[in-house]
Design an enzyme around this catalytic site. Structure first.
Site, mmCIF file in Angstrom:
data_model
loop_
_atom_site.group_PDB
_atom_site.id
_atom_site.type_symbol
_atom_site.label_atom_id
_atom_site.label_comp_id
_atom_site.label_asym_id
_atom_site.label_seq_id
_atom_site.Cartn_x
_atom_site.Cartn_y
_atom_site.Cartn_z
ATOM 1 N N THR A 351 0.717 -1.545 -0.032
ATOM 2 C CA THR A 351 -0.124 0.096 0.009
ATOM 3 C C THR A 351 0.875 1.432 -0.078
ATOM 4 O OG1 THR A 351 -0.503 -0.708 2.257
ATOM 5 C CG2 THR A 351 -2.184 -0.851 0.854
ATOM 6 N N GLU A 352 2.200 1.024 0.164
ATOM 7 C CA GLU A 352 2.965 2.325 0.122
ATOM 8 C C GLU A 352 4.360 1.831 -0.108
ATOM 9 O OE1 GLU A 352 3.181 4.967 3.184
ATOM 10 O OE2 GLU A 352 1.215 5.092 3.695
ATOM 11 N N ASN A 353 5.302 2.267 -0.956
ATOM 12 C CA ASN A 353 6.630 2.296 -1.132
ATOM 13 C C ASN A 353 7.109 3.400 -1.871
ATOM 14 O OD1 ASN A 353 8.719 0.267 -3.353
ATOM 15 N ND2 ASN A 353 9.087 0.642 -1.171
#
Ligand code: BGC
EC number: 3.2.1.21
Length: 444
Positions: A351-353
């Protein structure tokens, strides 16, 4: 340089979701049309934000949302992950703020019209200040207020949402906010970290109950961040210290959800440092989730230390991003495979990187080659995990655009789109163009 993955990669299939992510306080601005939150208060406290800035304007997304939807569409992504501002949609008396709800309804209708799936996070750190005034996440009642918010908003949004996450990174809310105080609300008491974390996890479980009831068709879960821990040496002491750090910073948040219990280190805590667990809490926390959101940026290296149990070591010569985080993509593969071996997981979404890079705009272009290389290396790392049998169904770049980077203010840029805050102009960076081109060359 282009982004590319091995020809047989599952990430080439259109059934793998690619998206971009943001969070309400970091982009919305329009502080006057919502309740004050703990980050408004924190920003107004001297010396808390490195450039003395705040979220009052940010990217002015509430005013510019139509332009931003065009931008998202122009990247060709399948999905957009956003968070809702609790204090924009719920009034102080607990009733719905219809104007605030309408803002999100209009945004979501437009996204859906363009076939961009809407991934909502209900809580990305912007707790209404009046709730903090009653103790915030140290007060068990906040978990029930969150459940009520989740109940009302999921009913109001109907079928517009493809996926709901309850919380973003409870580690940051509890540890950074209540245990060491570098995030809002800025409290720094050891016991507060574990106590607030328990109420956050309880809030997750209580909210899941109403979300599954009101929105059974959406993919419902939670977003956790992980900073995988490595020992400085292979000595038994360093390995033990690393294990303790991992339990404290990482497993503490996933084990209760997957296994219904905290890591065994809880038994070593002083009584006063333990969370206040009531009968039935762990069952609420550990009910099934449809997906697990994983946020990954970096790793941490630990050494044994007599008085403190573990100490984090700065890897001086290692490559780092502009925020000082080591670039170590192998940890991403290790994390995904080890979680997969440890727990019985639902499908995973990254969901985030992403990476903070000190980039500059010149002739209307941003040549952020370091960020592009970061994305290439980390997409490879996810692909390696998939090849080793981990079920990953999607990946979201953090972030759609440069924004308010919490205690760093506007000094750190994480966007694949550059924001000139003076004139609120958005320019797709080279990394964003490469991400777009990679996504758009998929055929099936
Ligand atoms: C958070 C984002 C933040 C990013 C970079 C994540 O922990 O969810 O809000 O901007 O990391 O620090």
């Amino acid at each position: 340089m282009k982004i590319s993955l091995p020809e047989n990669s599952k990430m080439h299939s259109k059934s793998f979701t690619f998206g971009v992510a943001t969070a309400s306080f970091q982009i919305e601005g329009a502080a006057d049309s919502r309740l004050p939150c703990i980050w408004d208060t924190f920003c107004a406290t001297p010396d808390k934000i490195r450039d003395g800035s705040d979220g009052k304007q940010a990217c002015e997304h509430v005013a510019l949302w139509k332009e931003d939807v065009n931008l998202i569409e122009s990247l060709g992504v399948d999905a957009y992950r956003l968070s809702l501002s609790w204090g924009r949609v719920i009034n102080q008396d607990g009733s719905l703020n219809q104007d605030g709800v309408n803002f999100y309804i209009n945004l979501m209708d437009e996204l859906n019209r363009r076939n961009i799936k809407v991934y909502v996070t209900l809580y990305h750190w912007d707790l209404p200040q009046h709730i903090e005034d009653e103790g915030g996440w140290l007060n068990r009642n906040t978990a029930y207020l969150f459940q009520d918010y989740a109940d009302k908003i999921t009913k109001a949004l109907g079928d517009r949402v493809y996926s709901y996450a309850t919380l973003n990174e409870p580690f940051c809310s509890s540890y950074l906010g209540y245990e060491i105080g570098i995030h809002a609300p800025g409290l720094a008491t050891k016991a507060f970290g574990r106590k607030s974390a328990h109420h956050l996890l309880l809030a997750h479980g209580l909210a899941m109950q109403v979300i599954q009831k009101n929105s059974p068709q959406s993919l419902n879960g939670i977003v956790l961040n992980f900073t995988p821990c490595y020992p400085l040496t292979q000595s038994a002491e360093d390995k033990k210290a690393t294990q303790i750090a991992d339990d404290y910073f990482n497993q503490w948040y996933i084990k209760p959800i997957m296994d219904g219990e905290y890591p065994a280190i809880i038994n070593d805590f002083d009584t006063g440092d333990k969370p206040d667990i009531e009968p039935g809490d762990m069952a609420i926390i550990s009910q099934p989730i449809d997906f697990l959101g994983i946020n990954f940026y970096t790793r941490a290296v630990y050494q044994a230390c007599s008085d403190n149990q573990f100490v984090q070591i700065d890897m001086k010569d290692a490559p780092k991003t502009d925020i000082g985080w080591e670039i170590y993509p192998e940890a991403f593969t290790d994390l995904l495979t080890s979680l997969n071996n440890t727990y019985s997981l639902p499908p995973i979404y990254i969901t985030e990187n992403g990476a903070a890079i000190d980039d500059h705009i010149e002739d209307n272009a941003v040549n952020d080659i370091d960020r592009l290389e970061y994305y290439q290396a980390h997409l490879n790392a996810v692909n390696n995990a998939i090849e080793q049998g981990v079920k990953v169904d999607g990946y979201f770049a953090w972030s759609l655009m440069d924004n308010f980077e919490w205690a760093e203010g506007y000094l750190k840029r994480f966007g694949i789109v550059y924001v000139d805050y003076q004139i609120q102009k958005r320019t797709i960076k080279r990394s964003g163009l490469a991400y777009r081109d990679f996504i758009n060359q998929r055929i099936d």
